[in-house]
Write a protein that holds these residues in place. Structure first.
Motif, PDB file in Angstrom:
ATOM      1  N   LEU A  24       0.838  -1.201   0.000  1.00 47.83           N
ATOM      2  CA  LEU A  24       0.000   0.000   0.000  1.00 47.83           C
ATOM      3  C   LEU A  24       0.876   1.255   0.000  1.00 47.83           C
ATOM      4  O   LEU A  24       0.611   2.215  -0.725  1.00 47.83           O
ATOM      5  CB  LEU A  24      -0.937  -0.006   1.209  1.00 47.83           C
ATOM      6  N   GLY A  28       1.197   4.098  -2.822  1.00 49.22           N
ATOM      7  CA  GLY A  28       1.059   5.505  -2.442  1.00 49.22           C
ATOM      8  C   GLY A  28       2.207   6.346  -2.970  1.00 49.22           C
ATOM      9  O   GLY A  28       2.012   7.472  -3.428  1.00 49.22           O
ATOM     10  N   TYR A  31       1.776   6.725  -6.638  1.00 46.04           N
ATOM     11  CA  TYR A  31       0.658   7.629  -6.912  1.00 46.04           C
ATOM     12  C   TYR A  31       1.187   9.042  -7.150  1.00 46.04           C
ATOM     13  O   TYR A  31       0.597   9.820  -7.888  1.00 46.04           O
ATOM     14  CB  TYR A  31      -0.314   7.588  -5.728  1.00 46.04           C
ATOM     15  N   LEU A  91      -6.091   4.967  -2.330  1.00 43.01           N
ATOM     16  CA  LEU A  91      -4.943   5.868  -2.195  1.00 43.01           C
ATOM     17  C   LEU A  91      -5.361   7.287  -1.823  1.00 43.01           C
ATOM     18  O   LEU A  91      -4.602   8.009  -1.174  1.00 43.01           O
ATOM     19  CB  LEU A  91      -4.106   5.866  -3.477  1.00 43.01           C
TER      20      LEU A  91
END
Length: 114
Positions: A24, A28, A31, A91
């Motif tokens: 995750l 992120g 992103y 996100l």
């Protein structure tokens, strides 16, 4: 207008991958933009093999794309993946990871290759 649905199996697999803290966090960071493996190692303070294992799972699921530039391998989010809307929504709910990348840049450790 027809709504396109994501297959349950595919959605479940994506959510399982998102359920891991490291993956995750990696998503992120991606992103915020494309990153080199060595940058991700530095930001997360984890071994390169460990980061590569997590990236392999994300790549095998086609959630991330990889691109080689010389000796470097860069990763980015696969925004065209059918489950990207799920990834995007998750996100948006976690803290922005850009600050970690800025700190890396301030240390002069961001990879710049063209």
């Amino acid at each position: 207008m027809d709504k396109t649905y994501i297959e349950v199996e595919e959605a479940a697999h994506t959510m399982k991958l998102l359920g891991d803290r490291t993956r995750l966090t990696l998503l992120g960071l991606l992103y915020s933009g494309e990153c080199c493996v060595c940058e991700l190692v530095e930001v997360l303070q984890m071994s390169q093999p460990s980061i590569s294992q997590h990236l392999k799972k994300l790549r095998d699921a086609r959630l991330v794309k990889e691109k080689k530039k010389g000796q470097w391998v860069f990763y980015s989010l696969n925004t065209s993946h059918e489950t990207y809307p799920i990834v995007h929504q998750v996100l948006k709910q976690i803290p922005d990871q850009k600050e970690k990348l800025r700190a890396l840049e301030d240390k002069g450790l961001r990879i710049q290759c063209d």
